[in-house]
Enzyme design. Structure first.
Site, PDB file in Angstrom:
ATOM      1  N   HIS A 194       0.959  -1.255   0.180  1.00 29.41           N
ATOM      2  CA  HIS A 194      -0.228   0.282   0.577  1.00 29.41           C
ATOM      3  C   HIS A 194       0.537   1.561  -0.102  1.00 29.41           C
ATOM      4  O   HIS A 194       2.259   1.312  -0.116  1.00 29.41           O
ATOM      5  CB  HIS A 194      -0.662   0.031   1.178  1.00 29.41           C
ATOM      6  CG  HIS A 194      -0.288   0.075   2.406  1.00 29.41           C
ATOM      7  ND1 HIS A 194       0.030   1.228   3.461  1.00 29.41           N
ATOM      8  CD2 HIS A 194      -0.468  -0.821   3.143  1.00 29.41           C
ATOM      9  CE1 HIS A 194       0.703   1.363   4.236  1.00 29.41           C
ATOM     10  NE2 HIS A 194       0.390  -0.591   4.735  1.00 29.41           N
ATOM     11  N   CYS A 213       3.526  -5.174   6.895  1.00 32.24           N
ATOM     12  CA  CYS A 213       2.460  -4.508   5.256  1.00 32.24           C
ATOM     13  C   CYS A 213       4.429  -3.594   4.568  1.00 32.24           C
ATOM     14  O   CYS A 213       5.013  -3.678   5.244  1.00 32.24           O
ATOM     15  CB  CYS A 213       1.556  -3.725   5.656  1.00 32.24           C
ATOM     16  SG  CYS A 213       0.026  -4.789   5.991  1.00 32.24           S
TER      17      CYS A 213
END
Length: 224
Positions: A158, A174
């Site tokens: 992301h 992440c």
């Protein structure tokens, strides 16, 4: 060829004073709401997007995440790839494996896992149960949700509204990118894209690749 295994990493945490109502949304292990203050946009030169000569047996369209060196590669063709700088997980939050992009979202909303909210509350940090997508959202401009065996791993590739974290180990697992870079990758990596994350446990298996540096001709004359 190099056989690579390294540690995975991701994003930093800053906090917002606003608390949003709970809404049922897919959770993510990463990030946290941010304080609306001016933040550095400085990114070290080595982490800026570059066209490189990458020798690998992986098929074009594959994403290789080198968490040790903080690079993500999008394999384009023989000896060609785009290299992006990334932020990865802090100690204890690294992982490895072969996954796929299961779904994608533009300006994604964010629902932190309950364990993150509890953990941060003990430190005096109040995290909202839900945050709408937008410039202040810690998932940034785009998110690619990583699945294995048809199930959401809770890890994502992301964007970020904290560009200074690129090149650092700050997340809960992440993989974060500059917003411009994640938009660029998002447009090239469809749902179903193979993602190899090289990190602790060597669960990605043997992955051979060699970064031979900047592709000078493509950089000068364009391409990719």
């Amino acid at each position: 060829m190099l056989k690579v295994a390294s540690g995975l990493v991701a994003a930093g945490i800053a906090f917002s004073v606003a608390i949003m109502p709970a809404v049922a949304q897919p959770a993510t292990h990463d990030a946290a709401p941010v304080v609306r203050v001016a933040q550095s946009k400085f990114v070290k030169p080595q982490y800026k997007r570059k066209l490189v000569r990458l020798v690998t047996d992986e098929a074009p369209g594959t994403i290789i995440v080198d968490t040790n060196n903080k690079y993500l590669y999008f394999v384009e063709s023989k000896n060609r790839a785009t290299r992006y700088g990334i932020g990865v997980g802090r100690d204890g939050f690294g992982w490895s494996g072969v996954v796929k992009v299961g779904r994608k979202a533009e300006w994604p909303s964010w629902t932190p896992p309950a364990e993150m909210r509890i953990r941060e509350a003990r430190k005096g940090h109040i995290i909202p149960a839900f945050q709408e997508g937008g410039e202040d959202n810690p998932l940034g401009a785009r998110a690619m949700y990583l699945y294995k065996g048809g199930r959401d791993t809770i890890f994502r590739i992301h964007g970020t509204n904290q560009p200074w974290t690129i090149g650092l180990n700050m997340s809960s697992g992440c993989i974060r990118m500059m917003n411009n870079d994640v938009i660029h990758l998002y447009s090239r990596a469809p749902v179903g894209t193979k993602v190899i994350v090289i990190g602790p446990g060597n669960k990605q298996g043997n992955v051979a690749y060699q970064d031979r540096g900047i592709d000078v001709l493509r950089t000068i004359f364009g391409g990719g």
